[in-house]
Scaffold this motif. Sequence first.
Motif, PDB file in Angstrom:
ATOM      1  N   MET A  98       0.727  -1.353  -0.025  1.00  0.00           N
ATOM      2  CA  MET A  98       0.135   0.071   0.019  1.00  0.00           C
ATOM      3  C   MET A  98       0.702   1.222   0.022  1.00  0.00           C
ATOM      4  N   LEU A  99       2.086   1.300   0.505  1.00  0.00           N
ATOM      5  CA  LEU A  99       2.955   2.323   0.831  1.00  0.00           C
ATOM      6  C   LEU A  99       3.887   2.500  -0.296  1.00  0.00           C
ATOM      7  N   LYS A 100       3.881   1.670  -1.236  1.00  0.00           N
ATOM      8  CA  LYS A 100       4.815   1.583  -2.430  1.00  0.00           C
ATOM      9  C   LYS A 100       4.842   2.861  -3.178  1.00  0.00           C
ATOM     10  N   PRO A 101       3.453   3.443  -3.617  1.00  0.00           N
ATOM     11  CA  PRO A 101       3.441   4.769  -4.269  1.00  0.00           C
ATOM     12  C   PRO A 101       3.940   5.842  -3.526  1.00  0.00           C
ATOM     13  N   LEU A 102       3.623   6.011  -2.154  1.00  0.00           N
ATOM     14  CA  LEU A 102       4.238   6.697  -1.293  1.00  0.00           C
ATOM     15  C   LEU A 102       5.854   6.792  -1.311  1.00  0.00           C
ATOM     16  N   GLN A 103       6.468   5.605  -1.554  1.00  0.00           N
ATOM     17  CA  GLN A 103       7.864   5.785  -1.446  1.00  0.00           C
ATOM     18  C   GLN A 103       8.324   6.324  -2.858  1.00  0.00           C
ATOM     19  N   GLU A 104       7.652   5.914  -3.947  1.00  0.00           N
ATOM     20  CA  GLU A 104       8.099   6.479  -5.230  1.00  0.00           C
ATOM     21  C   GLU A 104       7.741   8.081  -5.207  1.00  0.00           C
ATOM     22  N   ILE A 105       6.975   8.618  -4.649  1.00  0.00           N
ATOM     23  CA  ILE A 105       6.618  10.149  -4.497  1.00  0.00           C
ATOM     24  C   ILE A 105       7.788  10.738  -3.839  1.00  0.00           C
ATOM     25  N   THR A 106       8.183   9.884  -2.491  1.00  0.00           N
ATOM     26  CA  THR A 106       9.230  10.445  -1.746  1.00  0.00           C
ATOM     27  C   THR A 106      10.738  10.238  -2.574  1.00  0.00           C
ATOM     28  N   ALA A 107      10.744   9.350  -3.529  1.00  0.00           N
ATOM     29  CA  ALA A 107      12.111   9.440  -4.091  1.00  0.00           C
ATOM     30  C   ALA A 107      12.083  10.474  -5.266  1.00  0.00           C
ATOM     31  N   ALA A 108      10.997  10.889  -5.862  1.00  0.00           N
ATOM     32  CA  ALA A 108      10.853  12.127  -6.654  1.00  0.00           C
ATOM     33  C   ALA A 108      11.015  13.245  -6.082  1.00  0.00           C
TER      34      ALA A 108
END
Length: 361
Positions: A98-108
């Motif tokens: 569930m938090l994988k998209p949030l990790q991608e946003i954090t990386a960006a």
Amino acid sequence: MSDEQLMSWRPRLTVRLRLTLSYAGLLVIAGAVVSCIIWLVFRIVPNYPLNGANPRDRRVLPPSRGDILHLVVTLSGWALGFLAIAGLVGGWFLAGRMLKPLQEITAAARKAASGSLDHRIGLTGIRDEFTDLSDTFDEMLGRLQRSFEQYRRFAANASHELRTPHAVMKTMLEVAAADPDHQDVPELVKRLAETNQRGIDIVEALLSLTALNNRSVELDPLDLAAVVRSALPALSSEARAAEVELTCDLAESVVEGNEVLLHQVVVNLVQNGIRHGGGSVAITVAPGRLVVRNTGSVLHPARIRTFTEPFAKARYGAGHGLGLALVDRIVETHHGSLDLAPIPGGGLTVTVVLPTADLVG
């Protein structure tokens, strides 16, 4: 150890770990509630001896209520342990997914903080809060990238434009100093004055752009035709000196605006037509609309789209390129729109649309 060091040594409880503990805790609590209900049910079972299915069979003794309660408690303990382990493992997996998209946003966001603005997240799949956040973040990155690119172009062009007049004056003075006896002093003074005035015009235009970006403008009802009439005397003199025909068709047009800034819009647009156009300039005022048409050479639409960028027209050898950029910013401040369109036979049509209003009194 100081308070800051103590704070830095505290364990970091991540969102994924907190969600995992929440999932596992919820399962354990639900299992405990069910176990308690079962235990209470057996607690109210009458405490009388239980007989087997066949009263004659004495080899197997039936369990008592105490035996059943002990078995319920034992199995409930094992079940709660299994639920805790399953909750931790499953919760960790589900929370990570569930938090994988949030990790991608954090990386960006980290890449953007380091100066890389060309990266986009582009989340796909089911529309939810994360995809909305991703799209909003991508849009923000796009705007920031365009703004920084425009700022870099502006800074480079401004440096070049401001350096040019000073370099020209320096060259003229060096030539005059090398051979002072063979100089036409009046002509030299005239050229120095013209070059100095060009630098002053650039600086004033830059200051005007900066002022518009850092202040709010008070808008009042006013007649746009009256603003044009107040600017006509000076514009007519310049048109006659340049042998350009200037015509007007002015109808009453009450708009929400600032008189000083709209006067600047009229002057800049008409001067642009006089100095960079052909033999005629026409001004038309209609309700909520100012139109300035000038004859001239045939312009490509792709070239026209760059005219509102600072110093754009300077790249084509015409002026310092801040007039239309200032007009565009003033119109934007007035919540209006600016449209530049080529005339098929040659020339340019500039249309300014402003919010209309009613005169008070």
